[in-house]
Design an enzyme around this catalytic site. Structure first.
Site, mmCIF file in Angstrom:
data_model
loop_
_atom_site.group_PDB
_atom_site.id
_atom_site.type_symbol
_atom_site.label_atom_id
_atom_site.label_comp_id
_atom_site.label_asym_id
_atom_site.label_seq_id
_atom_site.Cartn_x
_atom_site.Cartn_y
_atom_site.Cartn_z
ATOM 1 N N ALA A 1 26.807 -8.245 24.380
ATOM 2 C CA ALA A 1 26.448 -7.705 23.065
ATOM 3 C C ALA A 1 25.715 -6.374 23.192
ATOM 4 O O ALA A 1 25.873 -5.480 22.359
ATOM 5 C CB ALA A 1 25.588 -8.706 22.299
ATOM 6 N N TRP A 2 24.919 -6.228 24.228
ATOM 7 C CA TRP A 2 24.117 -5.019 24.443
ATOM 8 C C TRP A 2 24.902 -3.882 25.082
ATOM 9 O O TRP A 2 24.437 -2.737 25.108
ATOM 10 C CB TRP A 2 22.947 -5.355 25.378
ATOM 11 C CG TRP A 2 23.426 -5.720 26.763
ATOM 12 C CD1 TRP A 2 23.924 -6.918 27.173
ATOM 13 C CD2 TRP A 2 23.472 -4.867 27.911
ATOM 14 N NE1 TRP A 2 24.291 -6.875 28.509
ATOM 15 C CE2 TRP A 2 24.018 -5.622 28.979
ATOM 16 C CE3 TRP A 2 23.093 -3.542 28.134
ATOM 17 C CZ2 TRP A 2 24.202 -5.097 30.258
ATOM 18 C CZ3 TRP A 2 23.280 -3.021 29.409
ATOM 19 C CH2 TRP A 2 23.828 -3.793 30.457
ATOM 20 N N GLU B 1 23.456 -17.918 33.924
ATOM 21 C CA GLU B 1 24.416 -16.814 33.906
ATOM 22 C C GLU B 1 24.664 -16.280 35.307
ATOM 23 O O GLU B 1 23.701 -15.933 36.003
ATOM 24 C CB GLU B 1 23.896 -15.697 32.992
ATOM 25 C CG GLU B 1 23.779 -16.132 31.540
ATOM 26 C CD GLU B 1 23.192 -15.073 30.624
ATOM 27 O OE1 GLU B 1 23.330 -15.198 29.394
ATOM 28 O OE2 GLU B 1 22.578 -14.107 31.143
ATOM 29 N N ARG C 1 18.971 -15.028 23.812
ATOM 30 C CA ARG C 1 18.828 -15.465 25.199
ATOM 31 C C ARG C 1 19.320 -16.904 25.320
ATOM 32 O O ARG C 1 19.130 -17.720 24.428
ATOM 33 C CB ARG C 1 17.362 -15.390 25.667
ATOM 34 C CG ARG C 1 16.853 -13.980 25.924
ATOM 35 C CD ARG C 1 17.516 -13.367 27.155
ATOM 36 N NE ARG C 1 16.991 -12.045 27.468
ATOM 37 C CZ ARG C 1 17.489 -10.907 27.018
ATOM 38 N NH1 ARG C 1 18.518 -10.939 26.184
ATOM 39 N NH2 ARG C 1 16.975 -9.744 27.369
ATOM 40 N N HIS D 1 27.703 -12.151 27.751
ATOM 41 C CA HIS D 1 26.451 -11.384 27.712
ATOM 42 C C HIS D 1 26.728 -9.879 27.664
ATOM 43 O O HIS D 1 26.216 -9.094 28.464
ATOM 44 C CB HIS D 1 25.564 -11.721 28.914
ATOM 45 C CG HIS D 1 24.107 -11.443 28.645
ATOM 46 N ND1 HIS D 1 23.093 -12.216 29.157
ATOM 47 C CD2 HIS D 1 23.491 -10.478 27.909
ATOM 48 C CE1 HIS D 1 21.919 -11.743 28.766
ATOM 49 N NE2 HIS D 1 22.145 -10.692 27.998
#
Length: 326
Positions: free
Chosen positions: A295-296, A271, A242, A293
């Site tokens: 990666a997921w 963000e 985070r 953001h």
């Protein structure tokens, strides 16, 4: 009348990710995104609210007497006042362990890209340097193997352990950090397999430090100027956890002074970032990588997320508790 289900920020998942059909009668309403002033009117009459990043505060929830369930389309639920939900009798559920492979692979990708100087060599080829070389290869910045390096992990949950397993396959020596400020130096193990060592020791001795802890009052600013100064000169820092866990101005300064060999972040404290944000300035440093953001966000992980959301809602209407937080 069938229950109304409202997805307030559907565009937090791409359109190609399909939402499974629910095995219950219902009405469905979705919005690409929702501003704070739109939340209350859009949830009037709703039985279920699906949110990813939209905030649901107590003052809003108190004005929604028909709301029975909040289905969070993420693992983190800090955007929902869960305590207020308990008091109001509103159930809350989230999705769990859906992105273990995605985040772990992204983390290893960033470690490899930094240690093998992927960006620098790609830029050299694009600039024609290899084509002008007198030899079969082009020597540039020093390359390093991950094998034999110590990987320090902060966060020993499912994501941290998934990274540990992949890192071991590359021949890395894995250690987990204890809580910052712990006085004990006794060695314990994570999952009966990896050693857990004092926080400061892990920072001082790791060649790569990778973050996989949640953002909360304890971890905000966890890696600041002091902690960066403890790290080995030439170490790498990777943050796929985070934004806010790392002090971004301090990281920028460490990179500019050459105190780290490189760093990579998939998250930012704001963000999307704005032009004045330190991580965008860090892109001028020769071995810094910033990904947005994602990666997921493999398709496989996002489809699993959608399937868990549907299962959570169906279970609620069937009177079952599935991935409940309340």
């Amino acid at each position: 009348m069938p229950p109304l289900i409202v997805f307030l920020d559907r565009d937090t998942l791409p359109a190609r990710i399909s939402f499974p059909r629910l095995n219950c009668e219902h009405l469905w309403q979705e919005y690409p995104a929702t501003r704070p002033d739109q939340t209350l009117p859009r949830l009037q009459g709703a039985s279920v609210a699906i949110v990813n990043k939209v905030r649901l505060e107590a003052t809003t929830l108190q004005q929604l007497p028909q709301l029975r369930l909040i289905a969070v389309a993420a693992t983190g639920s800090d955007n929902v006042d869960v305590d207020a939900c308990r008091q109001l009798g509103i159930a809350v559920c989230n999705v769990q362990r859906y992105a273990e492979h995605a985040v772990a692979e992204h983390s290893l990708m960033l470690m490899l890209a930094l240690s093998r100087r992927l960006l620098a060599y790609q830029q050299a080829v694009q600039a024609g340097d290899w084509q002008r070389s007198a030899h079969f290869c082009l020597f540039g910045p020093a390359l390093h193997d991950l094998a034999g390096q110590q990987l320090g992990l902060i966060g020993s949950g499912s994501l941290g352990q998934a990274v540990a397993r992949l890192a071991e396959a590359f021949g890395m020596q894995v250690v987990f950090a204890g809580r910052k400020g712990e006085t004990t130096t006794a060695t314990t193990q994570v999952a009966g397999r990896w050693p857990r060592r004092p926080f400061a020791d892990v920072l001082r001795h790791s060649d790569v430090l990778s973050l996989h802890c949640p953002l909360n009052a304890e971890t905000r600013g966890l890696i600041g100027a002091n902690e960066l100064s403890w790290m080995k000169r030439g170490a790498l820092l990777v943050n796929t956890a985070r934004g806010g866990i790392v002090d971004e101005p301090a990281l920028l300064a460490a990179l500019q002074r050459g105190e780290l060999a490189g760093a990579a972040c998939d998250v930012a404290s704001r963000e999307p970032p704005q032009e004045c944000d330190p991580l965008l300035d860090a892109l001028k440093c020769e071995n810094f990588i910033l990904t947005p953001h994602v990666a997921w966000a493999s398709d496989e992980a996002m489809q699993t997320l959608a399937e868990q959301l549907a299962a959570n809602i169906t279970a609620f209407f069937d009177g079952q508790r599935l991935r409940r937080l309340d």
